[in-house]
Design a protein around this motif. Sequence first.
Motif, PDB file in Angstrom:
ATOM      1  N   GLY A 103       0.756  -1.294   0.096  1.00 32.40           N
ATOM      2  CA  GLY A 103       0.006  -0.027   0.062  1.00 32.40           C
ATOM      3  C   GLY A 103       0.859   1.259  -0.099  1.00 32.40           C
ATOM      4  O   GLY A 103       0.300   2.207  -0.495  1.00 32.40           O
ATOM      5  N   SER A 104       2.015   1.123   0.892  1.00 36.46           N
ATOM      6  CA  SER A 104       2.887   2.339   0.836  1.00 36.46           C
ATOM      7  C   SER A 104       3.479   2.677  -0.665  1.00 36.46           C
ATOM      8  O   SER A 104       3.550   3.887  -1.165  1.00 36.46           O
ATOM      9  CB  SER A 104       3.892   2.155   1.748  1.00 36.46           C
ATOM     10  N   SER A 235       5.586  13.920   3.887  1.00 36.80           N
ATOM     11  CA  SER A 235       5.169  14.513   4.753  1.00 36.80           C
ATOM     12  C   SER A 235       4.480  13.159   5.816  1.00 36.80           C
ATOM     13  O   SER A 235       3.980  12.302   5.042  1.00 36.80           O
ATOM     14  CB  SER A 235       4.266  15.592   4.890  1.00 36.80           C
ATOM     15  N   PHE A 236       3.982  13.467   6.940  1.00 33.09           N
ATOM     16  CA  PHE A 236       3.347  12.187   7.837  1.00 33.09           C
ATOM     17  C   PHE A 236       1.828  12.329   7.375  1.00 33.09           C
ATOM     18  O   PHE A 236       1.145  11.402   7.385  1.00 33.09           O
ATOM     19  CB  PHE A 236       3.417  12.621   9.189  1.00 33.09           C
ATOM     20  N   ARG A 241      -2.419   8.594   4.759  1.00 35.57           N
ATOM     21  CA  ARG A 241      -2.731   7.910   3.839  1.00 35.57           C
ATOM     22  C   ARG A 241      -2.980   6.527   3.722  1.00 35.57           C
ATOM     23  O   ARG A 241      -4.122   5.850   3.677  1.00 35.57           O
ATOM     24  CB  ARG A 241      -2.667   8.486   2.371  1.00 35.57           C
ATOM     25  N   VAL A 242      -1.997   5.909   4.103  1.00 35.66           N
ATOM     26  CA  VAL A 242      -1.655   4.659   3.936  1.00 35.66           C
ATOM     27  C   VAL A 242      -2.294   3.867   5.235  1.00 35.66           C
ATOM     28  O   VAL A 242      -2.893   2.853   5.275  1.00 35.66           O
ATOM     29  CB  VAL A 242      -0.069   4.189   3.980  1.00 35.66           C
ATOM     30  N   ARG A 247      -5.983   0.812   8.706  1.00 42.92           N
ATOM     31  CA  ARG A 247      -6.879   0.862   9.872  1.00 42.92           C
ATOM     32  C   ARG A 247      -8.378   0.299   9.552  1.00 42.92           C
ATOM     33  O   ARG A 247      -8.939  -0.392  10.427  1.00 42.92           O
ATOM     34  CB  ARG A 247      -7.137   2.232  10.238  1.00 42.92           C
ATOM     35  N   ALA A 248      -8.876   0.465   8.144  1.00 35.53           N
ATOM     36  CA  ALA A 248      -9.913  -0.392   7.831  1.00 35.53           C
ATOM     37  C   ALA A 248     -10.184  -1.791   7.919  1.00 35.53           C
ATOM     38  O   ALA A 248     -10.880  -2.489   8.422  1.00 35.53           O
ATOM     39  CB  ALA A 248     -10.758   0.405   6.590  1.00 35.53           C
ATOM     40  N   SER A 249      -8.934  -2.299   7.422  1.00 33.71           N
ATOM     41  CA  SER A 249      -8.707  -3.609   7.127  1.00 33.71           C
ATOM     42  C   SER A 249      -8.653  -4.278   8.595  1.00 33.71           C
ATOM     43  O   SER A 249      -8.769  -5.350   8.752  1.00 33.71           O
ATOM     44  CB  SER A 249      -7.748  -3.875   6.365  1.00 33.71           C
TER      45      SER A 249
END
Length: 388
Positions: A103-104, A235-236, A241-242, A247-249
């Motif tokens: 994902g990153s 930036s953080f 975004r990743v 977090r949803a998964s």
Amino acid sequence: MADGDFYLVSQTLSPEDNALRLKVRAFMEAEVQPIIADFWERDEFPFELLPKIGALGIMGLPYQGYGCPGRTTILTGFVMMEMARVDASLSTFFGVHTGLAMGSIHACGSEEQKRKWLPPMAALEKVGSFGLTEPLVGSGASGGLLTTAKRDGDTWTLNGEKKWIGNATWGDLTIIWARDVDDGQVKGFIVENQTPGFKVEKIQHKMALRVVQNGHITLTDCKVSEADRLANANSFADTARVLRMTRASVAWESVGCATGAYEHALRYAQTRQQFGRPIAKFQLVQDLLFKMLGNITSTQSLCLRLSQLQDQGVMRDEHASLAKGICTTRMRETVGWARELLGANGILLDQHIGRFVADAEALYSYEGTREMNALIVGKAITGFSAFV
């Protein structure tokens, strides 16, 4: 038959997607469930299963192109749930590799970086890790990373430590997040694990997710080329975004963990005899099952709607945080009730429930604690930040 899909949420999937869900379920029940308690007890990963896992075609499931399946995040959630329904360690391996590492690169990498790394990762020829958490920095990662990156021409020098990094002890590459000493911004780097200056030690004596081989990484003057800096991670906010996606998964994963514990408890109640009849005939046992199923059904429905928002491109941080915080809390209750139903047998590994109880503790904490997720949601609904 013990089935936690009381509201038939799986029927929202297309026939093609449901076939893949059932394929994953069959694999987990036939190949993983008979052996996983032994690997959990020995604190080892079942490496012999990797070719079979790769053959499922689920790595990089929601991403388009680059050898990835290009399916929906809804299906990805169901796959995560099916894996965790049998073993949360393997679902964590899947989440780290597909969600965090791939994902990153998919979200923040250049076109060249995507072409180089995503196809072999989708084929499980290369295994990835995600290095954000540090020994002294967990929830404060947005502004307090101690790992540093210093640029000199086309070379970056990384120094620092990362902790709790799944897959790192045996994987091929790690996404390292570090603070640029020149501008103070968090940047991401694709670091091959054999790079000089990259050292990883296995974290020992864990009580949860014992099959996951978590690593403690030490970076000592580790040199990384500019070509391996994630081109679109400046930036953080890009790191976040990743994390929003993954977090949803984890919310789906916690539903799977709760479902597995419930289904084992239900089968046990239907066969365990006390006072001349199955304990499933007793009112208090049925009440426990009712509460477990209520938690599972409500969190399944929450996750389904969350993934719909994600596929529509309108999921926000607070949406993912509410799901992660609530689903893991309800999971914790559910696995506890399952252990309660089994009495003393609930602590035996061959009954599986004890493993779910222990693993739930890790899911409850990683990808944002309940308290941090509560504050993200609180800021969104009140308009006031309570962060210090």
